[in-house]
Motif scaffolding. Structure first.
Motif, short mmCIF file in Angstrom:
data_model
loop_
_atom_site.label_atom_id
_atom_site.label_comp_id
_atom_site.label_asym_id
_atom_site.label_seq_id
_atom_site.Cartn_x
_atom_site.Cartn_y
_atom_site.Cartn_z
N VAL A 130 32.33 38.55 48.07
CA VAL A 130 33.03 37.73 46.57
C VAL A 130 32.97 36.71 46.43
N CYS A 131 33.36 36.06 47.43
CA CYS A 131 33.61 34.67 47.58
C CYS A 131 32.20 33.88 47.21
N TYR A 136 33.41 37.56 39.94
CA TYR A 136 34.60 38.41 40.67
C TYR A 136 34.22 40.04 40.06
N GLU A 137 34.86 39.25 38.37
CA GLU A 137 34.86 40.65 37.53
C GLU A 137 33.58 41.65 37.37
N LEU A 140 33.19 42.29 41.39
CA LEU A 140 33.93 44.02 41.76
C LEU A 140 34.30 45.14 40.96
N TYR A 155 37.64 38.72 51.22
CA TYR A 155 37.86 37.16 50.73
C TYR A 155 38.89 36.01 51.44
N HIS A 185 38.53 33.30 44.21
CA HIS A 185 38.65 34.00 44.14
C HIS A 185 40.98 34.18 43.11
N SER A 186 41.01 33.80 42.06
CA SER A 186 42.62 35.26 42.59
C SER A 186 42.72 36.50 43.26
N PRO A 187 43.72 36.73 44.12
CA PRO A 187 44.20 37.44 44.90
C PRO A 187 44.55 38.43 43.78
N MET A 190 41.80 40.12 41.37
CA MET A 190 40.82 41.27 42.32
C MET A 190 41.22 42.24 42.34
N VAL A 193 41.51 44.16 38.90
CA VAL A 193 40.47 44.50 38.60
C VAL A 193 40.56 45.96 39.33
N VAL A 194 40.10 46.12 40.60
CA VAL A 194 39.75 47.31 41.11
C VAL A 194 41.46 48.63 41.05
#
Length: 218
Positions: A130-131, A136-137, A140, A155, A185-187, A190, A193-194
């Motif tokens: 992801v990094c 990322y959106e 993921l 990440y 990316h912002s944890p 992320m 999104v999940v």
């Protein structure tokens, strides 16, 4: 999110993740086994029950996580890779383990851009991936939608050390006229999104270099 090359540059990964990089990873795995973050990924999935499961790994490199999951009872694995540099070492490791027939390595398939080209799997893995991806959106989200039972990803921590390291790495790579870039990316974003794809984070591990999140289908 830092600016970067877009998905339209198909060679941005080959130039960085080449056969020399692959060889170093394969040799280290052969001598010492899994690194801590990889071990926690395998432990999470094994704890959920990996027997006869199908595995989809995005950017699995030489495939050490897949190898360990297959040894622990997974039925088969598909690896999606955007760099050709790993293929020789991956084939050797699979051959040495007698597992060539149980892994389908697919080169040049970008799950975020072509999700319909990939079948869902029981579990989906993204380690150190992801990094390396700008959106990322999209990545993921596609990975979560392909996970029938569980998704696990790693990440780098969003702290000052990681941000300085990524900026320095990007500057060096940019000075070499390469288009690859890394990202922090912002944890929280992320995880959002999940969750939006029906998976609930159930496992968290924090190491000095990597964070691991395991999420299960609700």
């Amino acid at each position: 999110m830092d600016s970067c090359c877009g998905p339209e540059d198909p060679h941005r990964y080959d130039a960085v993740f080449d056969e020399r990089f692959s060889g170093a990873i394969a040799r280290r795995y052969g001598r010492k086994g899994l690194r801590p973050a990889e071990q926690h990924i395998v432990d999470f999935l094994t704890g959920m029950g990996i027997e006869d499961a199908s595995v989809l790994e995005v950017g699995g490199g030489v495939g050490e996580i897949q190898l360990e999951l297959l040894k622990r009872g997974a039925a088969r694995a598909v690896n999606l890779e955007l760099s050709a540099g790993y293929e020789r070492d991956a084939a050797r490791l699979l051959g040495d383990a007698g597992l060539l027939s149980r892994v389908d390595r697919r080169l040049g398939v970008d799950l975020a851009e072509a999700p319909d080209d990939v079948e869902p799997a029981d579990v989906v893995v993204l380690h150190r991936v992801v990094c390396c991806y700008p959106d990322y959106e999209k990545l993921l989200g596609a990975a979560a939608e392909h996970a029938r039972r569980a998704l696990v990803f790693s990440y780098p921590p969003a702290n000052v050390f990681s941000r300085v390291f990524i900026r320095s790495m990007n500057a060096l790579i940019g000075a070499s006229n390469l288009s690859f870039r890394g990202y922090i990316h912002s944890p929280k974003a992320m995880l959002d999104v999940v969750r939006s794809r029906g998976l609930e984070p159930a496992y968290h591990w924090s190491g000095p270099l990597w964070r691991v999140v395991g999420a299960a289908r609700l």
